[in-house]
Scaffold this motif. Structure first.
Motif, PDB file in Angstrom:
ATOM      1  N   ILE A 160       6.291   9.054  43.853  1.00  0.00           N
ATOM      2  CA  ILE A 160       5.120  10.011  44.531  1.00  0.00           C
ATOM      3  C   ILE A 160       3.628   9.375  44.281  1.00  0.00           C
ATOM      4  O   ILE A 160       2.714   9.035  44.797  1.00  0.00           O
ATOM      5  N   VAL A 161       3.567   9.049  42.746  1.00  0.00           N
ATOM      6  CA  VAL A 161       2.200   8.399  42.219  1.00  0.00           C
ATOM      7  C   VAL A 161       2.144   7.104  42.895  1.00  0.00           C
ATOM      8  O   VAL A 161       0.881   6.809  43.372  1.00  0.00           O
ATOM      9  N   VAL A 162       3.143   6.416  43.130  1.00  0.00           N
ATOM     10  CA  VAL A 162       3.060   4.881  43.530  1.00  0.00           C
ATOM     11  C   VAL A 162       2.710   4.880  44.963  1.00  0.00           C
ATOM     12  O   VAL A 162       1.826   4.281  45.420  1.00  0.00           O
ATOM     13  N   ILE A 163       3.297   5.756  45.637  1.00  0.00           N
ATOM     14  CA  ILE A 163       2.901   6.077  47.181  1.00  0.00           C
ATOM     15  C   ILE A 163       1.593   6.381  47.379  1.00  0.00           C
ATOM     16  O   ILE A 163       0.899   6.022  48.303  1.00  0.00           O
ATOM     17  N   GLY A 164       1.021   7.287  46.409  1.00  0.00           N
ATOM     18  CA  GLY A 164      -0.194   7.802  46.555  1.00  0.00           C
ATOM     19  C   GLY A 164      -1.313   6.669  46.336  1.00  0.00           C
ATOM     20  O   GLY A 164      -2.307   6.839  46.828  1.00  0.00           O
ATOM     21  N   LEU A 165      -1.029   5.843  45.250  1.00  0.00           N
ATOM     22  CA  LEU A 165      -1.850   4.593  45.034  1.00  0.00           C
ATOM     23  C   LEU A 165      -1.970   3.524  46.190  1.00  0.00           C
ATOM     24  O   LEU A 165      -2.590   2.690  46.252  1.00  0.00           O
ATOM     25  N   THR A 166      -0.792   3.470  47.200  1.00  0.00           N
ATOM     26  CA  THR A 166      -0.703   2.582  48.021  1.00  0.00           C
ATOM     27  C   THR A 166      -1.620   2.348  49.079  1.00  0.00           C
ATOM     28  O   THR A 166      -2.333   1.400  49.283  1.00  0.00           O
ATOM     29  N   PRO A 167      -2.058   3.432  49.509  1.00  0.00           N
ATOM     30  CA  PRO A 167      -3.273   3.496  50.479  1.00  0.00           C
ATOM     31  C   PRO A 167      -4.481   2.815  49.992  1.00  0.00           C
ATOM     32  O   PRO A 167      -5.339   2.181  50.704  1.00  0.00           O
ATOM     33  N   LEU A 168      -4.616   3.404  48.868  1.00  0.00           N
ATOM     34  CA  LEU A 168      -5.928   3.129  47.905  1.00  0.00           C
ATOM     35  C   LEU A 168      -5.822   1.366  47.805  1.00  0.00           C
ATOM     36  O   LEU A 168      -6.889   0.785  47.977  1.00  0.00           O
ATOM     37  N   SER A 169      -4.657   0.843  47.467  1.00  0.00           N
ATOM     38  CA  SER A 169      -4.567  -0.614  47.278  1.00  0.00           C
ATOM     39  C   SER A 169      -4.831  -1.245  48.360  1.00  0.00           C
ATOM     40  O   SER A 169      -5.478  -2.461  48.526  1.00  0.00           O
ATOM     41  N   GLY A 174      -5.001   1.641  34.156  1.00  0.00           N
ATOM     42  CA  GLY A 174      -5.436   1.315  32.678  1.00  0.00           C
ATOM     43  C   GLY A 174      -5.429   2.551  32.098  1.00  0.00           C
ATOM     44  O   GLY A 174      -4.975   3.132  31.024  1.00  0.00           O
ATOM     45  N   VAL A 175      -6.389   3.649  32.751  1.00  0.00           N
ATOM     46  CA  VAL A 175      -6.376   4.912  32.180  1.00  0.00           C
ATOM     47  C   VAL A 175      -5.032   5.837  32.370  1.00  0.00           C
ATOM     48  O   VAL A 175      -4.855   6.470  31.228  1.00  0.00           O
ATOM     49  N   LEU A 176      -4.290   5.663  33.067  1.00  0.00           N
ATOM     50  CA  LEU A 176      -2.890   6.111  33.247  1.00  0.00           C
ATOM     51  C   LEU A 176      -2.089   6.020  32.090  1.00  0.00           C
ATOM     52  O   LEU A 176      -1.481   6.608  31.452  1.00  0.00           O
ATOM     53  N   SER A 177      -2.086   4.656  31.882  1.00  0.00           N
ATOM     54  CA  SER A 177      -1.398   4.019  30.765  1.00  0.00           C
ATOM     55  C   SER A 177      -1.913   4.623  29.220  1.00  0.00           C
ATOM     56  O   SER A 177      -1.101   4.707  28.332  1.00  0.00           O
ATOM     57  N   ILE A 178      -3.267   4.455  29.261  1.00  0.00           N
ATOM     58  CA  ILE A 178      -3.687   5.230  27.889  1.00  0.00           C
ATOM     59  C   ILE A 178      -3.258   6.516  27.626  1.00  0.00           C
ATOM     60  O   ILE A 178      -2.729   7.017  26.528  1.00  0.00           O
ATOM     61  N   ILE A 179      -3.159   7.613  28.556  1.00  0.00           N
ATOM     62  CA  ILE A 179      -2.556   8.855  28.512  1.00  0.00           C
ATOM     63  C   ILE A 179      -1.131   8.849  28.332  1.00  0.00           C
ATOM     64  O   ILE A 179      -0.717   9.567  27.310  1.00  0.00           O
ATOM     65  N   GLY A 180      -0.388   8.055  28.945  1.00  0.00           N
ATOM     66  CA  GLY A 180       0.943   7.468  28.524  1.00  0.00           C
ATOM     67  C   GLY A 180       1.292   7.215  27.115  1.00  0.00           C
ATOM     68  O   GLY A 180       2.222   7.796  26.378  1.00  0.00           O
ATOM     69  N   LEU A 181       0.241   6.419  26.644  1.00  0.00           N
ATOM     70  CA  LEU A 181       0.525   6.093  25.112  1.00  0.00           C
ATOM     71  C   LEU A 181       0.129   7.346  24.364  1.00  0.00           C
ATOM     72  O   LEU A 181       1.048   7.370  23.257  1.00  0.00           O
ATOM     73  N   GLY A 182      -0.723   8.068  24.578  1.00  0.00           N
ATOM     74  CA  GLY A 182      -0.576   9.318  23.557  1.00  0.00           C
ATOM     75  C   GLY A 182       0.586  10.152  23.894  1.00  0.00           C
ATOM     76  O   GLY A 182       0.957  10.695  22.752  1.00  0.00           O
ATOM     77  N   LEU A 183       0.974  10.453  25.043  1.00  0.00           N
ATOM     78  CA  LEU A 183       2.207  11.246  25.209  1.00  0.00           C
ATOM     79  C   LEU A 183       3.392  10.738  24.425  1.00  0.00           C
ATOM     80  O   LEU A 183       4.221  11.434  24.106  1.00  0.00           O
ATOM     81  N   SER A 184       3.538   9.447  24.250  1.00  0.00           N
ATOM     82  CA  SER A 184       4.578   8.724  23.561  1.00  0.00           C
ATOM     83  C   SER A 184       4.838   9.076  22.082  1.00  0.00           C
ATOM     84  O   SER A 184       5.930   9.004  21.703  1.00  0.00           O
ATOM     85  N   LEU A 185       3.856   9.806  21.533  1.00  0.00           N
ATOM     86  CA  LEU A 185       3.935  10.244  20.198  1.00  0.00           C
ATOM     87  C   LEU A 185       4.752  11.670  20.170  1.00  0.00           C
ATOM     88  O   LEU A 185       5.172  11.870  19.073  1.00  0.00           O
ATOM     89  N   TRP A 211     -10.251  -4.891  40.415  1.00  0.00           N
ATOM     90  CA  TRP A 211     -10.741  -4.329  39.147  1.00  0.00           C
ATOM     91  C   TRP A 211     -10.587  -2.623  39.258  1.00  0.00           C
ATOM     92  O   TRP A 211     -10.212  -1.918  38.058  1.00  0.00           O
ATOM     93  N   ILE A 212     -10.869  -1.997  40.323  1.00  0.00           N
ATOM     94  CA  ILE A 212     -11.075  -0.617  40.417  1.00  0.00           C
ATOM     95  C   ILE A 212      -9.601   0.028  40.190  1.00  0.00           C
ATOM     96  O   ILE A 212      -9.109   0.775  39.732  1.00  0.00           O
ATOM     97  N   LEU A 213      -8.712  -0.808  41.070  1.00  0.00           N
ATOM     98  CA  LEU A 213      -7.318  -0.360  41.103  1.00  0.00           C
ATOM     99  C   LEU A 213      -6.639  -0.601  39.510  1.00  0.00           C
ATOM    100  O   LEU A 213      -5.783   0.524  39.171  1.00  0.00           O
ATOM    101  N   CYS A 215      -7.167  -8.824  35.739  1.00  0.00           N
ATOM    102  CA  CYS A 215      -8.024  -9.288  36.565  1.00  0.00           C
ATOM    103  C   CYS A 215      -8.971 -10.458  35.861  1.00  0.00           C
ATOM    104  O   CYS A 215      -9.400 -11.474  36.910  1.00  0.00           O
ATOM    105  N   LEU A 216      -9.067 -10.661  34.492  1.00  0.00           N
ATOM    106  CA  LEU A 216      -9.764 -11.721  34.124  1.00  0.00           C
ATOM    107  C   LEU A 216      -8.869 -13.031  34.316  1.00  0.00           C
ATOM    108  O   LEU A 216      -9.083 -14.379  34.248  1.00  0.00           O
TER     109      LEU A 216
END
Length: 494
Positions: free
Chosen positions: A417-426, A449-460, A442-444, A364-365
């Motif tokens: 399914i996750v992408v479709i779930g976020l579409t109404p929000l967007s 970003g939070v989801l990507s952080i979780i994915g980063l941890g799972l990558s280990l 910024w909200i979206l 967003c910056l």
């Protein structure tokens, strides 16, 4: 040099090369639908001018891509069934016919409802043709799947790039910006109606390139997918100078009257189902699926919203954004596809998820600076192309080509399914944004970003170990019974 000439003389090698080219052409064609998703801002403007009473807005554009992706994923399940039942060519033909009618509907459309139907058909068509072609091409070069996947994924992105560039040249060669109307913005009718001209080019080229792909694609005649010592059904043991060998007696042995191929096919089908269910329960696949699911929102949101965000913030040279993005997607798919042959997927996923975290929280910056906006958007496309290749390579390497299409369908379905779930929000955040505020974005993107952080941890926890399926002992007993049945019939015993 001699080895190269020997390979060129090998008919199987040439057929393999031809098949890779054929699959690349087919995926080039299927990649066009992503370009269409980027150009639908002109279709929205066309509907607005042709039907003034229609309440379509530029925000409606955010629905096209998620709908297409979701239906594409659903269709992958059907493609797995069609591929095994009807074969590669019939599967591709069915997919191309559906895709053709989707494009035709979009060409004739004058309403948002018909547009949605066209994207549903387009998603189903591309979902049917994408993965069987990739699986078949990889079967010809099992030792170089990374390169093959990289080439094919690059062709999808290259198709998107070429059709996007063609569309912009036909529709908006002077790079005219949208005209603001009250709380919305649209292109003029003179520009928007050229979208239909682009659709004619797209339909004709799709038919021609599919024809070329059809004649260049060959189905690999597979050996039994398991080791002969484990898969005895359909084969008869014979003695040859004190060596035990297994040879196929053909579709029907005249002496026994037993269709051994039927035994082989039925047993193979049972084992594939057992392998599939066993793979779906494996910890490695569950972790990988979660990573894909968590990665999908950021790339999908940027892809579907970047054009409207750019229009909203008056980003310069916005018509170049689509082609540039697809170039980076090409490079990402090809480069990271090749790296898959040399670098463990764990490290690649750590790098890519870490990059997504940075993009999510800083995207967003960049809205106030055209260069920064282009860099971040293009880098997101690079990562998206890389994820496509890593996803293909991981499933083929770890679980094999026999399970590839089915597992890809399962993984992509959850991500969609996750992408479709976020579409109404967007859509809601976009629709309720203040004229001079980017707070909804910024909200979206913070959620992404939070989801990507979780994915980063799972990558280990990702491992590149080949999936090993061991048949239950009961199945071995069944195999012995089938072999005894064949032996008894051959010797005339009751």
């Amino acid at each position: 040099m001699d080895k190269m000439f020997k390979k060129l003389e090998d008919k199987n090698f040439l057929k393999g090369i031809s098949t890779v080219i054929g699959a690349s052409l087919l995926n080039f064609v299927s990649g066009a639908i992503f370009a269409v998703s980027q150009l639908l801002i002109y279709e929205v403007s066309y509907i607005h001018h042709k039907n003034p009473e229609n309440e379509i807005t530029s925000d409606n554009e955010s629905f096209y891509y998620p709908i297409e992706i979701f239906l594409q994923t659903i269709a992958t399940f059907f493609s797995a069934i069609l591929y095994k039942k009807l074969g590669l060519h019939y599967t591709n033909l069915i997919g191309m016919v559906i895709l053709f009618f989707g494009y035709l509907a979009l060409f004739l459309s004058k309403s948002f409802a018909v547009d949605v139907i066209s994207m549903v058909l387009g998603g189903i068509g591309t979902g049917i043709i994408n993965y069987p072609s990739t699986a078949n091409a990889c079967e010809w070069f099992l030792d170089n799947n990374g390169i093959i996947v990289g080439i094919i994924e690059t062709m999808i992105s290259l198709g998107s790039f070429c059709y996007n560039l063609l569309g912009e040249k036909i529709i908006n060669p002077k790079k005219a910006k949208v005209k603001k109307e009250e709380d919305d913005a649209f292109h003029t009718l003179e520009i928007a109606e050229k979208f239909k001209t682009f659709m004619i080019w797209l339909i004709v080229s799709t038919v021609v390139l599919y024809g070329l792909s059809f004649v260049m694609t060959f189905k690999k005649q597979n050996d039994i997918f398991m080791d002969p010592s484990k898969m005895k059904v359909g084969l008869i043991q014979v003695n040859d100078e004190n060596e035990n060998k297994w040879e196929n007696k053909g579709p029907e042995d005249k002496q026994t009257g037993i269709n051994s191929t039927t035994f082989e096919y039925e047993e193979e089908k049972k084992d594939i189902l057992k392998m599939l269910f066993s793979a779906l329960k494996s910890f490695n696949l569950i972790i990988f699926t979660l990573i894909v699911v968590l990665e999908a929102p950021i790339s999908s949101m940027i892809f579907s919203l970047s054009r409207s965000i750019g229009e909203f913030n008056e980003i310069d040279e916005l018509t170049s954004l689509g082609p540039i993005n697809f170039v980076f997607e090409c490079v990402g798919g090809f480069f990271l596809g090749i790296l898959c042959d040399y670098i463990p997927q764990k490290y690649l996923l750590l790098f890519m998820n870490g990059s997504n975290v940075i993009i999510s929280f800083f995207y967003c910056l960049t809205f106030s600076d055209s260069i920064a906006f282009f860099i971040f958007t293009s880098y997101s496309s690079f990562l998206a192309g890389g994820f496509y290749s890593i996803k293909d390579y991981f499933l083929i390497k770890v679980y094999g080509v026999d399970l590839y299409v089915e597992l890809m369908a399962c993984v992509n379905l959850l991500a969609a399914i996750v992408v479709i779930g976020l579409t109404p929000l967007s859509y809601y955040l976009n629709d309720n944004a203040d004229v001079d505020s980017n707070s909804p974005y910024w909200i979206l993107f913070s959620i992404c970003g939070v989801l990507s952080i979780i994915g980063l941890g799972l990558s280990l926890y990702i491992k590149d170990e080949v999936f090993k399926f061991e048949k239950p002992l009961a199945d071995d007993d069944d195999d012995e019974k089938d072999i005894n049945k064949l032996d008894q019939a051959e010797t005339g015993e009751s």
